[in-house]
Design a protein around this motif. Structure first.
Motif, PDB file in Angstrom:
ATOM      1  N   ALA A 368       0.112  -1.184  -0.181  1.00  0.00           N
ATOM      2  CA  ALA A 368       0.190  -0.097   0.039  1.00  0.00           C
ATOM      3  C   ALA A 368       1.071   0.910  -0.059  1.00  0.00           C
ATOM      4  O   ALA A 368       0.631   2.478  -0.895  1.00  0.00           O
ATOM      5  N   ASP A 369       2.039   1.293   0.293  1.00  0.00           N
ATOM      6  CA  ASP A 369       3.287   2.539   1.115  1.00  0.00           C
ATOM      7  C   ASP A 369       3.249   2.589  -0.252  1.00  0.00           C
ATOM      8  O   ASP A 369       4.047   3.807  -0.781  1.00  0.00           O
ATOM      9  N   THR A 370       3.924   1.493  -1.180  1.00  0.00           N
ATOM     10  CA  THR A 370       5.086   1.235  -2.383  1.00  0.00           C
ATOM     11  C   THR A 370       4.282   1.774  -3.768  1.00  0.00           C
ATOM     12  O   THR A 370       4.718   1.754  -4.416  1.00  0.00           O
ATOM     13  N   ASP A 371       3.213   1.369  -3.724  1.00  0.00           N
ATOM     14  CA  ASP A 371       2.112   1.616  -4.545  1.00  0.00           C
ATOM     15  C   ASP A 371       2.610   0.363  -5.814  1.00  0.00           C
ATOM     16  O   ASP A 371       2.671   0.200  -6.799  1.00  0.00           O
ATOM     17  N   GLY A 372       2.202  -0.668  -4.933  1.00  0.00           N
ATOM     18  CA  GLY A 372       2.808  -2.307  -5.412  1.00  0.00           C
ATOM     19  C   GLY A 372       3.580  -2.247  -5.927  1.00  0.00           C
ATOM     20  O   GLY A 372       4.849  -2.975  -6.128  1.00  0.00           O
ATOM     21  N   LEU A 373       4.959  -0.878  -5.879  1.00  0.00           N
ATOM     22  CA  LEU A 373       6.453  -2.173  -6.240  1.00  0.00           C
ATOM     23  C   LEU A 373       6.849  -3.274  -4.736  1.00  0.00           C
ATOM     24  O   LEU A 373       6.417  -2.754  -3.868  1.00  0.00           O
ATOM     25  N   GLU A 374       7.679  -3.864  -5.282  1.00  0.00           N
ATOM     26  CA  GLU A 374       8.186  -5.122  -4.702  1.00  0.00           C
ATOM     27  C   GLU A 374       9.476  -4.548  -4.322  1.00  0.00           C
ATOM     28  O   GLU A 374      10.507  -5.044  -4.523  1.00  0.00           O
ATOM     29  N   LEU A 375       9.285  -3.805  -2.818  1.00  0.00           N
ATOM     30  CA  LEU A 375      10.542  -3.210  -2.174  1.00  0.00           C
ATOM     31  C   LEU A 375      11.574  -4.537  -1.374  1.00  0.00           C
ATOM     32  O   LEU A 375      12.293  -3.722  -0.592  1.00  0.00           O
ATOM     33  N   ARG A 376      11.877  -5.030  -1.418  1.00  0.00           N
ATOM     34  CA  ARG A 376      12.515  -6.601  -1.246  1.00  0.00           C
ATOM     35  C   ARG A 376      14.556  -6.063  -1.654  1.00  0.00           C
ATOM     36  O   ARG A 376      14.357  -5.944  -3.287  1.00  0.00           O
ATOM     37  N   PHE A 377      14.958  -6.511  -1.005  1.00  0.00           N
ATOM     38  CA  PHE A 377      16.396  -6.459  -1.932  1.00  0.00           C
ATOM     39  C   PHE A 377      16.628  -7.042  -2.584  1.00  0.00           C
ATOM     40  O   PHE A 377      16.587  -8.159  -3.108  1.00  0.00           O
ATOM     41  N   GLY A 378      17.628  -6.858  -3.442  1.00  0.00           N
ATOM     42  CA  GLY A 378      17.473  -7.213  -5.314  1.00  0.00           C
ATOM     43  C   GLY A 378      17.621  -6.640  -5.944  1.00  0.00           C
ATOM     44  O   GLY A 378      17.414  -7.377  -6.984  1.00  0.00           O
ATOM     45  N   ASN A 379      16.158  -6.086  -5.586  1.00  0.00           N
ATOM     46  CA  ASN A 379      15.356  -6.166  -7.514  1.00  0.00           C
ATOM     47  C   ASN A 379      16.020  -4.410  -7.506  1.00  0.00           C
ATOM     48  O   ASN A 379      15.713  -3.667  -6.964  1.00  0.00           O
ATOM     49  N   ALA A 380      16.202  -4.802  -8.205  1.00  0.00           N
ATOM     50  CA  ALA A 380      17.255  -3.653  -8.864  1.00  0.00           C
ATOM     51  C   ALA A 380      16.671  -2.931  -9.357  1.00  0.00           C
ATOM     52  O   ALA A 380      16.858  -1.523  -9.752  1.00  0.00           O
ATOM     53  N   GLU A 381      15.272  -2.978 -10.366  1.00  0.00           N
ATOM     54  CA  GLU A 381      14.755  -1.945 -10.924  1.00  0.00           C
ATOM     55  C   GLU A 381      14.235  -1.465 -10.258  1.00  0.00           C
ATOM     56  O   GLU A 381      13.459   0.049 -10.238  1.00  0.00           O
ATOM     57  N   ALA A 382      13.482  -1.930  -9.316  1.00  0.00           N
ATOM     58  CA  ALA A 382      12.596  -1.010  -8.378  1.00  0.00           C
ATOM     59  C   ALA A 382      13.706   0.500  -7.629  1.00  0.00           C
ATOM     60  O   ALA A 382      13.275   1.285  -7.231  1.00  0.00           O
ATOM     61  N   MET A 383      15.195   0.102  -7.443  1.00  0.00           N
ATOM     62  CA  MET A 383      16.062   0.609  -6.699  1.00  0.00           C
ATOM     63  C   MET A 383      16.157   1.662  -7.926  1.00  0.00           C
ATOM     64  O   MET A 383      16.268   3.075  -7.281  1.00  0.00           O
ATOM     65  N   VAL A 384      16.064   1.566  -8.890  1.00  0.00           N
ATOM     66  CA  VAL A 384      16.703   2.737 -10.307  1.00  0.00           C
ATOM     67  C   VAL A 384      14.961   3.218 -10.430  1.00  0.00           C
ATOM     68  O   VAL A 384      15.377   4.871 -10.005  1.00  0.00           O
ATOM     69  N   LYS A 385      14.081   2.970 -10.323  1.00  0.00           N
ATOM     70  CA  LYS A 385      13.055   3.666 -10.376  1.00  0.00           C
ATOM     71  C   LYS A 385      12.995   4.221  -8.962  1.00  0.00           C
ATOM     72  O   LYS A 385      12.821   5.615  -9.041  1.00  0.00           O
ATOM     73  N   LEU A 386      13.035   4.320  -7.795  1.00  0.00           N
ATOM     74  CA  LEU A 386      13.047   4.984  -7.025  1.00  0.00           C
ATOM     75  C   LEU A 386      13.841   6.879  -6.749  1.00  0.00           C
ATOM     76  O   LEU A 386      13.825   7.233  -6.571  1.00  0.00           O
ATOM     77  N   MET A 387      14.854   5.861  -7.675  1.00  0.00           N
ATOM     78  CA  MET A 387      16.550   7.329  -7.647  1.00  0.00           C
ATOM     79  C   MET A 387      14.929   8.151  -8.258  1.00  0.00           C
ATOM     80  O   MET A 387      15.111   9.397  -8.040  1.00  0.00           O
ATOM     81  N   GLU A 388      14.443   8.151  -9.449  1.00  0.00           N
ATOM     82  CA  GLU A 388      13.705   9.168 -10.182  1.00  0.00           C
ATOM     83  C   GLU A 388      12.480   9.088  -9.238  1.00  0.00           C
ATOM     84  O   GLU A 388      12.620  11.101  -9.239  1.00  0.00           O
ATOM     85  N   MET A 389      12.184   8.506  -8.903  1.00  0.00           N
ATOM     86  CA  MET A 389      10.631   9.180  -8.137  1.00  0.00           C
ATOM     87  C   MET A 389      11.349   9.910  -6.743  1.00  0.00           C
ATOM     88  O   MET A 389      10.789  11.271  -6.370  1.00  0.00           O
ATOM     89  N   ILE A 390      12.824   9.355  -6.923  1.00  0.00           N
ATOM     90  CA  ILE A 390      13.148  10.419  -5.495  1.00  0.00           C
ATOM     91  C   ILE A 390      13.508  11.922  -5.956  1.00  0.00           C
ATOM     92  O   ILE A 390      13.268  13.101  -5.343  1.00  0.00           O
ATOM     93  N   GLY A 391      14.021  12.222  -6.614  1.00  0.00           N
ATOM     94  CA  GLY A 391      14.426  13.158  -7.793  1.00  0.00           C
ATOM     95  C   GLY A 391      13.100  14.545  -8.418  1.00  0.00           C
ATOM     96  O   GLY A 391      13.533  15.463  -7.850  1.00  0.00           O
ATOM     97  N   LYS A 392      12.771  13.201  -8.196  1.00  0.00           N
ATOM     98  CA  LYS A 392      10.859  14.342  -8.737  1.00  0.00           C
ATOM     99  C   LYS A 392       9.804  14.703  -7.644  1.00  0.00           C
ATOM    100  O   LYS A 392       9.006  14.545  -7.827  1.00  0.00           O
ATOM    101  N   ARG A 393      10.252  13.938  -6.463  1.00  0.00           N
ATOM    102  CA  ARG A 393       9.336  14.017  -5.365  1.00  0.00           C
ATOM    103  C   ARG A 393       7.798  13.223  -5.738  1.00  0.00           C
ATOM    104  O   ARG A 393       7.136  14.070  -5.229  1.00  0.00           O
ATOM    105  N   GLU A 394       8.613  12.698  -6.353  1.00  0.00           N
ATOM    106  CA  GLU A 394       6.995  10.837  -6.743  1.00  0.00           C
ATOM    107  C   GLU A 394       5.864  10.511  -6.134  1.00  0.00           C
ATOM    108  O   GLU A 394       7.499   9.309  -5.813  1.00  0.00           O
ATOM    109  N   GLY A 395       5.637  10.146  -5.535  1.00  0.00           N
ATOM    110  CA  GLY A 395       5.033   8.841  -4.991  1.00  0.00           C
ATOM    111  C   GLY A 395       5.919   8.643  -3.571  1.00  0.00           C
ATOM    112  O   GLY A 395       5.772   9.721  -2.595  1.00  0.00           O
ATOM    113  N   LEU A 396       6.163   7.587  -3.561  1.00  0.00           N
ATOM    114  CA  LEU A 396       6.575   7.212  -2.320  1.00  0.00           C
ATOM    115  C   LEU A 396       8.561   7.733  -2.057  1.00  0.00           C
ATOM    116  O   LEU A 396       8.706   7.956  -1.054  1.00  0.00           O
TER     117      LEU A 396
END
Lengths: 629, 629
Positions: A368-396
């Motif tokens: 619910a917090d991650t908007d469905g992003l499966e934020l497990r250790f090792g999830n490279a896609e999630a890490m990369v995605k979050l870098m952009e989301m942080i930079g834009k202050r979007e969602g999580l």
């Protein structure tokens, strides 16, 4: 005028849009030498206690030092100071590149920035002249695009651009200040302060060729460096990430949010692997023979990486890699590119994502917090995605832009136990559990955990060479230091080398090129360099005192903000045994750390709450600071 | 082996009559460098708390430093340490001459003397060999006679003799250790300790020509000194007494037991007057171009003075002269000769006589006590007579041989208010009422009031020259210091220069030739010199830390003997307004001194009782000292 200082400090009031120039006397430069110490001279006098770090009362000081721009390796660093929106105490960050040397060529030693502009602006410094210009058309651009636009607008491809990306504009609490779109003054959120002031960039260009007191002596020293650059072969050839295998074998490669010091895929992340795979070329800063900077290029659809944004340092391969349990170098390079595009600190960004993954694994963060992003250790896609989301202050990303400590405060539910930060700043990728002196030094550093503020435990540095031992002796460190314990002599080693590194951040000298032991040049050579450049008959004693002076100025700021001994402490995870590898079972002891703080405080001239004594401040020529506390 | 250290320390047990040689490693010499710091390494480990300074438990260490004997000005000093029979705390004294260089040529860095010989002996060191020899035939001889006898006995006119006179044999509490019969390690009664051990002399001869790491660099530095010796013209041409007129004009010439800072007959006592009248020649120490030493000769019946015994320093013309209200230079020269014949400290001897005169003027001492000697200020005959009586411990001289503080204890009747001493050691001839930083520095010096342990107030030194200012800047002293107040920055100036002078007494360097500001050579040149001699890539930081290390070692000894803050204090007279001249009405304030102690303690890493903190000791590499407190 000796070259050592340009002799001009630019004062900018963004609220009023006014500019003025101060020309301090030589004694001022001899006493503060540049960088943080110079910055603190203004910040301690002007920023009121309790000021909002993102408000107009905060002061942002961008400075270089007395050696900056001298034609020799490692003398082009910029220092940035302000109250930190991440730590709430003093902020302090440094970066390399060509901008620092160019600022000196443009005729300035520092820029003191006050107030808050009603609209986005940038500052244009050109051969002694200064101008504030509209930046509305630049606001929102990623760093590479903004740099290109500015060069076009000014009609000069050679202007150097120090700027914030969208991360800084959006007040990401660990936003960086970038230059060349790939050199970051990353730590303590100086980019957010710049963003809060609506200052997009500081653009410099100069044709000055400042006078060197003894050009022949300087050339000789520069040539010596070129001839000996192979002595620091590892960093030079494979960049800072050359150290990954060594960290792994000692159990000191932080993994899965600091639960372990070994990572099964470490080989994927090493500097040698980078050299053999994604590396396009080695890059350098002004006049530097070391060329440690990486430029990577990836032309796959999944992780396409533009070489404009450079390549990852050791800290970045660790924080975006092993911290998150990710062994995919391409993903790390992509994450690094996004951090540089958006202007955010790779260490805090990676560590905050690792913390978020840990929260997810523990069920503290849910789908619910991650908007469905499966934020497990090792999830490279999630890490990369979050870098952009942080930079834009979007969602999580908007939440994670606050940094792990503030996220934990919001989440509750025991999330604070998963935060790996000191003074709310995330730990860099060297483990106190393994290099034991880091426990004290991370805890006491005035701007939160930092790995570039002291020499790491000698057992893990190549200081055992005759050259390294001779250099340490010049710092009065002649006794052997025990490994793996935090004994009294270890604290002494930490404190003395902290003064060294503090001096380097005052003078504005790259710590991979100049330093106490294994670096290309030793500290006695820094004395020689300063003599050649400035003509001062300077001493290592004086340089060490300048370093100590800066440390006490930084700490004085924190004292006024109410920080005390409780803030000089490590996160819970450092006291928990590490799992696996050479550091299996290693943990810091509470009593051990407490005792080391007592020793450190006495050595450093602090009272038992970590406040500088009046006598110590006076001893450092800071009687005026004593009067402000 | 680098020349910097001979590599051999002689251990002597006089109780057993045994000798042994220790060969410490290079790190030992790098850390302690020689002199007091090296001595304290042994004294702190071996002398038990509460030991009788004149008993067999006391250790006497005679040492030189890493530069001693290098062929350059100002590098032939001997340092002597033991528990002091005068102060009850640590004793420390230095002297020049040729003996120190000769000890190194003989192959030794230091002599550690334990126990007590059942009969008088002397020590004979010759090219690495050491021998204890009978001294029954020498016991009781004045210095000149003993020296002659030893040279005849050994059949070598070139042996150098460090010895005690009858004063040391008779345990005069301020007995000196002499060499050349005219160089005195005068202060803190080291001669009495040597006497208590029944060691008449240490005789040295060596044919070694020790290796210099970089002879060319050293020669260049030596030549530079010869070319610039005129920069310290006053001392060179007229000896240390050249300063008399300056002291008078600032109101800083202690007169009539410290009741005034001006003396009507000051011109009679000046170095220029000496040059124009009684001076026979200028003498020098080993390899020194300065030639500050005086040799006087007087051929009148009344005050016949043998040139063998040299001539008076500034301190001596003041203590035997103005202290006693005596303006007769010939009488002063005679008194000086007697002090050197009998081996007693001219400062404590003169000051104790001035104190006795003051007691007499106040009716505390009467004709009954003095055996009819009319002990009024200005009585030159009485002063001269008493020098011999003290040296022989005859009549009133036996009482005065105890030093002014112990005499006052015996006399009672308010005599203690007339004692001008710190830690029972009489004040030298520089007035804290005028050079205000001396107040703190006299008070805190571990071995009692001493004028050679810090740089005097800058207003009264030629530090205002560009060269002096540049040299002070290398010591991080770039801020101007206020004159005539004891403010915070003045205390800082005192503390930093105290570390400098302490380093000079560790390295074993003459403070008229090498020093922080006005001296022939500056401290950065000392670094150059040490590099040239030893080959170490030494720094000024390291040298300053060695100085600080020595100070804390000395202080640690005192702490163990129970000395605390109350012992870091000035005598009553310093708080009483001076009369007449430029210092009319000047006095030290109680609060002023107290406040300065607080600052000093914090700067120096001491607790509020003046004890080194554990952290500070560890910071100085003295963790083993912390364990002994």
């Amino acid at each position: 005028m000796p070259y050592g200082y340009a002799g001009r400090i630019l004062h900018v009031n963004l609220t009023e849009g006014s500019l003025s120039i101060e020309e301090p006397d030589e004694r001022f430069y001899r006493k503060y030498m540049g960088g943080s110490a110079l910055a603190m001279h203004y910040i301690l006098q002007e920023v009121p206690a309790g000021a909002d770090p993102l408000g107009p009362e905060n002061l942002l000081v961008v400075s270089v030092g007395v050696l900056t721009g001298a034609p020799i390796s490692g003398q082009s660093r910029v220092m940035i100071n302000a109250k930190s929106p991440l730590t709430g105490g003093i902020g302090d960050s440094q970066g390399g590149g060509f901008w620092p040397a160019e600022l000196k060529r443009a005729g300035f030693d520092a820029i003191v920035i006050r107030g808050q502009s009603p609209k986005p602006v940038y500052l244009w410094l050109n051969d002694g002249k200064a101008e504030l210009r509209d930046a509305a058309h630049l606001w929102g651009l990623i760093t590479g695009d903004a740099e290109r636009a500015i060069r076009e607008e000014l009609g000069d491809a050679k202007v150097e651009v120090l700027q914030i990306g969208p991360g800084g504009e959006k007040l990401v609490r660990y936003a960086a200040v970038m230059n060349m779109s790939n050199r970051a003054a990353g730590r303590t959120g100086m980019g957010a302060v710049m963003g809060s002031k609506r200052l997009k960039a500081i653009v410099v260009r100069g044709s000055g060729r400042p006078e060197i007191h003894d050009r022949e002596a300087l050339s000789k020293l520069a040539r010596w460096g070129v001839e000996h650059v192979d002595d620091i072969h590892g960093t030079a050839v494979h960049g800072t990430a050359f150290g990954v295998p060594g960290q792994q074998s000692s159990g000191g490669l932080p993994t899965r949010n600091w639960t372990s010091g070994v990572f099964e895929d470490f080989e994927n992340l090493s500097g040698e692997t980078m050299s053999a795979t994604v590396l396009k070329e080695r890059d350098t800063c002004y006049a530097c023979a070391v060329r440690c900077k990486r430029v990577v290029e990836i032309d796959e659809a999944r992780w396409k990486v533009d070489p404009l944004y450079g390549g990852p340092e050791y800290e970045t391969v660790a924080t975006l890699g092993s911290y998150c349990g990710i062994g995919d170098l391409s993903a790390v390079c992509k994450g690094n590119e996004l951090c540089n595009m958006y202007g955010i600190d790779t260490i805090s960004a990676g560590a905050t994502v690792a913390f978020a993954m840990d929260c997810y694994e523990h069920g503290i963060l849910t789908d619910a917090d991650t908007d469905g992003l499966e934020l497990r250790f090792g999830n490279a896609e999630a890490m990369v995605k979050l870098m952009e989301m942080i930079g834009k202050r979007e969602g999580l990303g908007d939440l994670l832009a606050e940094g792990s400590a503030r996220v934990a405060e919001k989440l509750g539910r025991g999330a604070d136990k998963l935060v790996v930060a000191v003074k709310k700043q995330e730990l860099p990728a060297h483990m106190p559990e393994v290099k034991r002196s880091l426990a004290t030094m991370y805890a006491v550093n005035p701007f939160g955990a930092d790995h570039m503020s002291f020499e790491h435990d000698p057992a893990y540095s190549p200081t055992a060479s005759p050259q390294g031992l001779e250099r340490l002796a010049a710092l009065d460190l002649v006794d052997p230091v025990d490994v793996l314990t935090l004994d009294r002599n270890k604290v002494r080693f930490g404190y003395y080398t902290q003064c060294v590194y503090s001096a380097l951040d005052t003078v504005g000298t790259c710590q991979f090129v100049w330093g106490p032991a294994w670096q290309l040049y030793g500290m006695n050579q820094l004395v020689d360099c300063m003599r050649a450049v400035t003509g001062w008959d300077v001493s290592l004693f004086e340089i060490m005192k300048v370093g100590e002076r800066r440390l006490h100025m930084l700490r004085a700021f924190n004292t006024r903000e109410g920080l005390t001994r409780k803030d000089d402490w490590l996160p819970a995870r450092c006291f928990e045994p590490k799992q696996g590898g050479a550091s299996d079972g290693y943990a810091i002891g509470v009593d051990e750390l407490n005792q080391s703080l007592d020793w450190y405080y006495q050595m450093a001239g602090l009272d038992d709450q970590g406040r500088s004594t009046v006598g110590k401040l006076v001893e450092l020529g800071l009687d005026w600071v004593a009067d402000k506390l």
